[in-house]
Each structure stands twice: as C-alpha cells, then as structure tokens.
Design a protein around this motif. Structure first.
Motif, short mmCIF file in Angstrom:
data_model
loop_
_atom_site.label_atom_id
_atom_site.label_comp_id
_atom_site.label_asym_id
_atom_site.label_seq_id
_atom_site.Cartn_x
_atom_site.Cartn_y
_atom_site.Cartn_z
N CYS A 1 -19.01 42.72 32.58
CA CYS A 1 -20.22 42.79 33.39
C CYS A 1 -21.43 42.65 32.48
O CYS A 1 -21.56 43.39 31.50
N VAL B 1 -19.33 38.55 34.88
CA VAL B 1 -19.90 38.77 36.21
C VAL B 1 -21.27 39.39 36.06
O VAL B 1 -21.47 40.28 35.23
N SER B 2 -22.24 38.91 36.84
CA SER B 2 -23.57 39.48 36.80
C SER B 2 -24.16 39.56 38.20
O SER B 2 -23.95 38.65 39.00
N LEU C 1 -20.88 44.97 42.26
CA LEU C 1 -20.01 44.43 41.21
C LEU C 1 -18.54 44.63 41.58
O LEU C 1 -17.71 43.74 41.39
N CYS D 1 -17.97 46.85 30.21
CA CYS D 1 -19.42 46.89 30.43
C CYS D 1 -20.06 47.35 29.13
O CYS D 1 -19.37 47.88 28.25
N GLY D 2 -21.40 47.19 29.05
CA GLY D 2 -22.11 47.82 27.94
C GLY D 2 -22.28 49.30 28.27
O GLY D 2 -22.16 49.70 29.43
N SER D 3 -22.53 50.12 27.26
CA SER D 3 -22.70 51.56 27.52
C SER D 3 -23.97 51.79 28.34
O SER D 3 -24.00 52.65 29.21
N ASP E 1 -33.11 48.22 30.00
CA ASP E 1 -34.26 48.55 30.85
C ASP E 1 -33.99 49.83 31.65
O ASP E 1 -34.55 50.89 31.35
N ALA F 1 -26.99 54.34 32.05
CA ALA F 1 -25.62 54.51 31.52
C ALA F 1 -24.65 54.99 32.60
O ALA F 1 -23.69 55.70 32.31
#
Ligand SMILES: Cc1cc2nc3c(=O)[nH]c(=O)nc-3n(C[C@H](O)[C@H](O)[C@H](O)COP(=O)(O)OP(=O)(O)OC[C@H]3O[C@@H](n4cnc5c(N)ncnc54)[C@H](O)[C@@H]3O)c2cc1C
Length: 282
Positions: free
Chosen positions: A8, A64-65, A106, A126-128, A132, A136
């Motif tokens: 993601c 996926v975004s 998602l 995913c990123g942690s 912006d 989290a």
C-alpha cells in the motif's frame, strides 16, 4: 514457495511545497489540488521489502493506492522500482477519508484484486506511517478488516524454512521497534506488516526500470468497481473522525534585547522569568 505481495503506497504532499497546503474551511480537510506529491518515504522501504521477497522466493509485487487521479505518476515511479502491477482506487466518493475509511477502501481494493487474480495475498506491506497524516493506524486497521495477524514498526523480516504437517510452510521471524528496544515475533503467512524505514534500503529507479514501467499494467478503479463496499464506510461521509476547528496557532512572540554586563543580563533574565511565574532557586 513463491509469495504474492501487495504494497500500500500513499502519495504525500512534497515537503518543498508545504507552504501551498491549505485546509478546506468547510470540509476541514486538506486541499491537495495542484500540490506536487511524492511517494510516502517509508513506503519505498515497504516496496523494497516486497521486491526482495519476490527475488528470494519468486511471486509477484502489486502496489495499491487510494488517491486522487494524478497519483498515476507516483505509481509509475513505483512500477519503475520493479513492482509488477499497480491499482489506483480513485473516486470523489473516497475523498476526505479518515483512517478507518481509508483502510476499509484499501481492504475492498485488495479483495477485488485477489478475486481478479484468483489468489490471495500472502503479505500486505504498508509503511509504518505517512509523512502527512502520520496517524500510523492504517496497517493495523487493514489487518483487522482482513482478519490477518498484523505487526507494526517491523524493522527486520527473515524467512526460515519449516516443516509443518508435511507441507512446506515457511515461518517468518520479525523484529518490531519499541521505545526501549525491540520485540521478536514468529508467524506464518498471511501477514499484514507496517514496516519501519530500516527494514530495507530502497533501490534507485533505473532508466531500464522507467522504460519498462510505461508498459506495466496500471488499473484505475472507482466507487462502482468496489461493488462489495458499503457507502457507510467510504470517504468523508463514512469517516467517524470528523476534524474539529482547525486553526494556525498564534505564534507571535515578543522579544527584548538585553544589553549590559553578563551579570546585569542574567539578573534581568531572572527577573523577567520570575515575573512570568518561573520558580528559580529557593
Ligand atoms: C494533518 C492530518 C491529520 C490527520 N489526523 C487524522 C486523525 O487523527 N484520524 C484519522 O482517522 N485520520 C486523520 N487524518 C486523515 C488520514 O491522514 C487519512 O485517513 C489517510 O488516508 C490515512 O491516514 P494516515 O495518513 O495517517 O496513514 P498512516 O496510518 O500513517 O499510514 C501508514 C501506511 O498506510 C498506507 N496508507 C495510508 N494511506 C494510504 C492510501 N491513501 N493509499 C494507500 N496506502 C495508504 C501506507 O503504506 C502508509 O505508509 C489526518 C490527515 C492529516 C493530513
């Protein structure tokens, strides 16, 4: 054993253009129109982790975004890094989403891709956190919607071949960052991981990668394509988190230049601090 990986990826405003970021006074959401965006930095580490899983075990990496239509540029950049395919979930109906609505959208996007591919994802990376919103929250929420084990702030991921019930089933060991150290985990797939930047150093995109990316599939889905999703959980309307009053704090500061001997200046500073209620000495 090869693995199907989904990553993601969130486009975030380019920090060089933060001064152009405005807040919609009515909807109280960020107005992103016309603000250049880039791939959320830690998501590049998630993509790299996915690419290395594919290089080590085989399989595929799909990104996926959920983002406005101009996010296709961002996804082309990610395809140039080496991802196989990209899906952009883009529709006004998704606009203004809080984290719950984002993770829900998602989730339905991932389920629809699985249905189209005839397989289920083994890893959802995913990123942690995003640069912006930085709540989290999305990776853990996605784990809950999917009903899969999920870990956050993963900085180490290693596979260990294992025998279980005669089937070759890999065990993955992971380490997650904690305030004063780390925790160790082992788990089987499917897994949802919110990864930390240190998990893998993202590769640079090569000219060849950029050329190849032009012909890689990039599919755009709107509200109508996520037919199993309910409006109640989509976009601003489906977001339980409704932003309250948003205002820029009044940062006006008054300054006073103290001159004189060091002792005289210190004396003056102490007087001013005390007159503002700061307790100094006995
Ligand atoms: C300043 C600010 C404050 C906000 N505060 C809140 C709040 O308190 N509560 C709330 O519910 N919402 C809040 N939001 C809205 C929130 O940013 C959005 O819901 C956003 O889509 C998801 O949250 P996040 O950016 O915090 O994601 P995070 O949970 O920080 O992101 C973690 C990871 O999830 C994945 N991800 C996140 N968004 C997307 C996406 N759109 N597409 C693909 N992958 C994605 C990425 O891999 C990302 O690295 C805020 C937004 C801003 C700009």
């Amino acid at each position: 054993m090869s693995y199907n990986v989904a990553v993601c990826v969130k486009p975030v405003p380019d920090p060089k253009h933060y001064d152009k970021v405005t807040i919609d006074p009515v909807k109280k959401t960020i107005t992103r129109t016309g603000i250049p965006t880039l791939v959320n930095p830690v998501d590049k580490s998630a993509i790299e982790a996915g690419l290395q899983l594919r290089e080590h075990y085989g399989g595929s990496v799909i990104v996926v975004s959920m983002a406005p239509p101009n996010a296709d540029e961002i996804l082309r950049e990610v395809l140039a890094m080496g991802a196989d395919e990209a899906y952009l979930l883009s529709d006004r109906a998704f606009g203004g989403a809080d984290t719950l609505a984002t993770s829900y959208t998602l989730y339905h996007g991932l389920k629809k891709i699985e249905a189209a591919k005839g397989y289920s994802f083994d890893f959802i990376l995913c990123g942690s956190e995003s640069a912006d919103g930085a709540t989290a929250q999305v990776s853990s929420q996605l784990g809950e919607w999917l009903g899969y084990p999920h870990l956050w702030n993963v900085f180490e991921l290693e596979g260990t071949p294992g025998k279980e019930g005669g089937g070759e089933k890999e065990t993955f060991s992971m380490k997650t960052k904690m305030e004063n150290g780390y925790m160790e985990w082992t788990a089987h797939i499917p897994l949802v991981l919110g990864v930390a930047r240190e998990i893998r150093k993202p590769r640079f995109t090569s000219i060849m990668g950029i050329m190849k990316a032009k012909n890689k599939p990039l599919t755009v889905w709107g509200r109508a394509d996520l037919d199993a999703a309910e409006d109640t959980y989509l976009g601003l309307k489906g977001s339980p988190t409704q932003p309250g009053e948003i205002f820029s704090p009044d940062l006006k500061r008054s300054g006073e230049l103290f001159t004189g001997t060091p002792e005289a200046i210190v004396g003056r500073v102490v007087t001013v601090l005390r007159s503002n209620g700061v307790v100094i000495g006995g």
